[in-house]
Design a protein around this motif. Structure first.
Motif, short mmCIF file in Angstrom:
data_model
loop_
_atom_site.label_atom_id
_atom_site.label_comp_id
_atom_site.label_asym_id
_atom_site.label_seq_id
_atom_site.Cartn_x
_atom_site.Cartn_y
_atom_site.Cartn_z
N SER A 1 2.25 -0.31 -5.41
CA SER A 1 1.67 -0.92 -6.84
C SER A 1 0.72 -1.68 -6.97
CB SER A 1 2.77 -0.95 -7.76
OG SER A 1 3.55 -2.22 -7.43
N LYS A 2 0.80 -2.44 -5.87
CA LYS A 2 -0.24 -3.49 -5.99
C LYS A 2 -1.43 -3.38 -4.88
CE LYS A 2 2.03 -5.98 -8.59
NZ LYS A 2 1.64 -5.99 -10.11
N ASN A 3 -1.54 -1.98 -4.53
CA ASN A 3 -2.62 -1.72 -3.59
C ASN A 3 -2.48 -2.09 -2.50
OD1 ASN A 3 -4.12 0.13 -5.67
ND2 ASN A 3 -4.75 -1.83 -6.69
N LYS A 4 -1.37 -2.43 -1.76
CA LYS A 4 -1.10 -2.91 -0.32
C LYS A 4 -0.49 -1.76 0.51
CE LYS A 4 -0.66 -7.57 -1.80
NZ LYS A 4 0.41 -8.79 -1.92
N THR A 5 -1.10 -0.62 0.54
CA THR A 5 -0.62 0.69 0.78
C THR A 5 -0.23 0.31 2.30
OG1 THR A 5 -1.72 1.90 -0.69
CG2 THR A 5 -0.92 3.03 1.36
N GLY A 6 -1.17 -0.16 2.96
CA GLY A 6 -1.11 -0.40 4.58
C GLY A 6 0.26 -1.10 4.88
N ARG A 7 0.50 -2.12 3.98
CA ARG A 7 1.51 -3.01 4.25
C ARG A 7 2.78 -2.36 4.02
NH1 ARG A 7 4.60 -6.07 7.09
NH2 ARG A 7 6.15 -7.53 6.07
N ALA A 8 2.71 -1.45 3.04
CA ALA A 8 3.88 -0.43 2.64
C ALA A 8 4.31 0.37 3.72
CB ALA A 8 3.45 0.14 1.18
N TRP A 9 3.21 0.86 4.24
CA TRP A 9 3.51 1.96 5.23
C TRP A 9 4.16 1.24 6.54
CZ3 TRP A 9 4.46 6.68 6.54
CH2 TRP A 9 4.37 7.04 7.83
N GLN A 10 3.76 0.07 7.04
CA GLN A 10 4.37 -0.51 8.04
C GLN A 10 5.86 -0.95 7.64
OE1 GLN A 10 2.99 -1.18 10.83
NE2 GLN A 10 1.22 -0.15 10.28
N VAL A 11 6.22 -1.31 6.31
CA VAL A 11 7.71 -1.55 6.00
C VAL A 11 8.36 -0.36 6.10
CG1 VAL A 11 9.02 -2.40 4.23
CG2 VAL A 11 6.96 -3.62 4.68
N TRP A 12 7.67 0.86 5.83
CA TRP A 12 8.43 2.07 5.31
C TRP A 12 8.95 2.75 6.79
CZ3 TRP A 12 9.70 4.90 1.11
CH2 TRP A 12 10.19 6.21 1.30
N LYS A 13 7.77 2.49 7.68
CA LYS A 13 8.28 2.65 9.16
C LYS A 13 9.32 2.18 9.81
CE LYS A 13 4.26 2.45 11.03
NZ LYS A 13 3.32 2.64 11.98
N SER A 14 9.53 0.91 9.54
CA SER A 14 10.45 0.00 10.06
C SER A 14 11.98 0.28 9.26
CB SER A 14 10.36 -1.46 9.61
OG SER A 14 10.44 -1.77 8.38
N LEU A 15 11.87 0.97 8.06
CA LEU A 15 13.04 1.37 7.48
C LEU A 15 13.56 2.53 7.42
CD1 LEU A 15 12.62 -0.88 4.27
CD2 LEU A 15 14.34 -1.38 6.03
N HIS A 16 12.68 3.65 8.01
CA HIS A 16 12.91 4.96 8.11
C HIS A 16 13.12 5.57 9.31
CE1 HIS A 16 12.28 4.27 3.76
NE2 HIS A 16 12.93 5.44 3.43
N ASP A 17 13.68 6.70 9.53
CA ASP A 17 13.34 7.48 11.07
C ASP A 17 12.26 8.37 10.82
OD1 ASP A 17 13.83 8.48 13.39
OD2 ASP A 17 15.54 9.73 12.67
N MET A 18 11.18 7.71 11.52
CA MET A 18 9.97 8.72 11.35
C MET A 18 10.06 10.01 12.24
SD MET A 18 8.54 6.97 9.01
CE MET A 18 7.33 7.87 8.73
#
Length: 378
Positions: A206-223
């Protein structure tokens, strides 16, 4: 952490650890009240146990925390929007620390009032942020269980608060200060721990930090699971759509959608009713004044503080089944337990009307004791 599963569990449990802090601050006042009364009577703030001002002030000491929680709930929305979920929880820890320090070191009843109100602000902010933080970070299959852990930790914190009353009761000088100050340890642990946890991916997008959001998402989900990528893309599209929609309309229209859309309206009415009636049962008032209720059963001050753990223990054990079955049976099944509160409340209220003339204080108010246990269990 290399394992997403371990990070998810750490995030959920550590964030829910704030629930323990909330529960402790709510229940520890029960064990501290006998010492508070004695201290401020000796200091001249109150003249005696029969002083009308004492009764009013004791009521304020208990009720100012929920009042502060209302203020914290109002502050929660802008904090969530501008600072994020994790940072809002960190901010709540600062309120906890300030309030706990004022309560433990107060030199007047007014300072104690201020400390309790500030603690309430921390509870109001944290109570609204933790559930959002967990739900936006963890995978759907464990979301219900981890959010339930938050309630479990509140119940566990209630037990810790009552236990702190028993541990510090025999301290000769300022035992109640040690009780009220015990929350400082837990608020410090939570503050430090939250600094090492990631921010919500949804808020980052929501704050246009999509790259950082993707890094956090990968660390929390089984990709390795294709659904994880699909969920991130769906979340990103939804958030950006919401952001675009809100920029082109008045701010109050966003809140009106909660009432104008039938699906949102039904959820709002149901959730609000559950919370309202849950609070109107008076369970918080029972928890705050557990030692006073036990004293009415002819327990001594020390026994009253120790017996208060009965209610806290019931609250804890009543939460355990929900944690392990929330995702299996759904939310509404357990929510229907609110209808059973009437049984516990009737036992609590009516129990004081029928006694055996003080022959045995366990038998004298057995209905009341059972009601306290039953209310906490539900």
């Amino acid at each position: 952490m290399k394992s997403p599963r371990m990070l998810v569990l750490t995030l959920g449990v550590f964030a829910a650890f704030s629930g323990m802090l909330s529960g402790l601050d709510q229940s520890v006042i029960s064990g501290a009240l006998p010492g508070i009364r004695k201290h401020f009577i000796a200091s001249g703030d109150w003249t005696s146990l029969e002083d009308p001002k004492l009764a009013t002030d004791i009521s304020l000491i208990s009720s100012l925390m929920p009042l502060g929680a209302m203020a914290g709930a109002v502050m929660m929305t802008p904090l969530n929007y501008y600072f994020g979920r994790r940072n809002s929880i960190i901010i709540s820890c600062l309120w906890y620390t300030l309030g706990g320090g004022l309560c433990a070191g107060c030199r007047s009843v007014g300072m104690l009032f201020a400390g309790r109100f500030i603690l309430g602000i921390g509870i109001g902010i944290e109570g609204g942020c933790v559930g959002i933080y967990i739900s936006e970070c963890v995978p759907p299959e464990v979301r219900g269980n981890l959010v339930s852990v938050y309630q479990l930790m509140i119940a566990f914190g209630e037990i810790i608060g009552y236990a702190a009353g028993g541990v510090f009761f025999d301290v000769r000088s300022g035992s109640w200060r040690w009780m009220l100050g015990s929350s400082l340890l837990f608020s410090t642990i939570l503050l430090v721990g939250m600094c090492f946890l990631p921010e919500s991916p949804r808020w980052l997008v929501s704050k246009n930090k999509t790259g950082r959001a993707w890094q956090v998402w990968k660390s929390l989900h089984d990709m390795a699971d294709p659904k994880s990528l699909d969920e991130f893309i769906a979340m990103e599209i939804t958030v950006k759509h919401d952001v675009d929609a809100t920029t082109s309309e008045a701010w109050y229209n966003r809140y009106m959608q909660v009432c104008t859309q039938p699906r949102n309206r039904r959820a709002l009415v149901y959730a609000t009713a559950m919370i309202f009636f849950g609070q109107m049962t008076g369970i918080n008032a029972v928890m705050y004044n557990m030692s006073n209720l036990m004293a009415k059963m002819n327990f001594s001050d020390r026994e009253s503080v120790l017996m208060s753990m009965v209610g806290g223990g019931a609250l804890f054990f009543g939460t355990v089944p929900a944690v392990f079955t929330m995702d299996r049976f759904g939310r509404r099944v357990w929510a229907q337990n609110i209808l059973m509160f009437i049984v516990g409340l009737v036992l609590v209220g009516v129990g004081y009307l029928y006694t055996n003339n003080g022959v045995d204080y366990f038998n004298e108010h057995r209905a009341t004791a059972l009601g306290l246990f039953f209310s906490g269990l539900l």
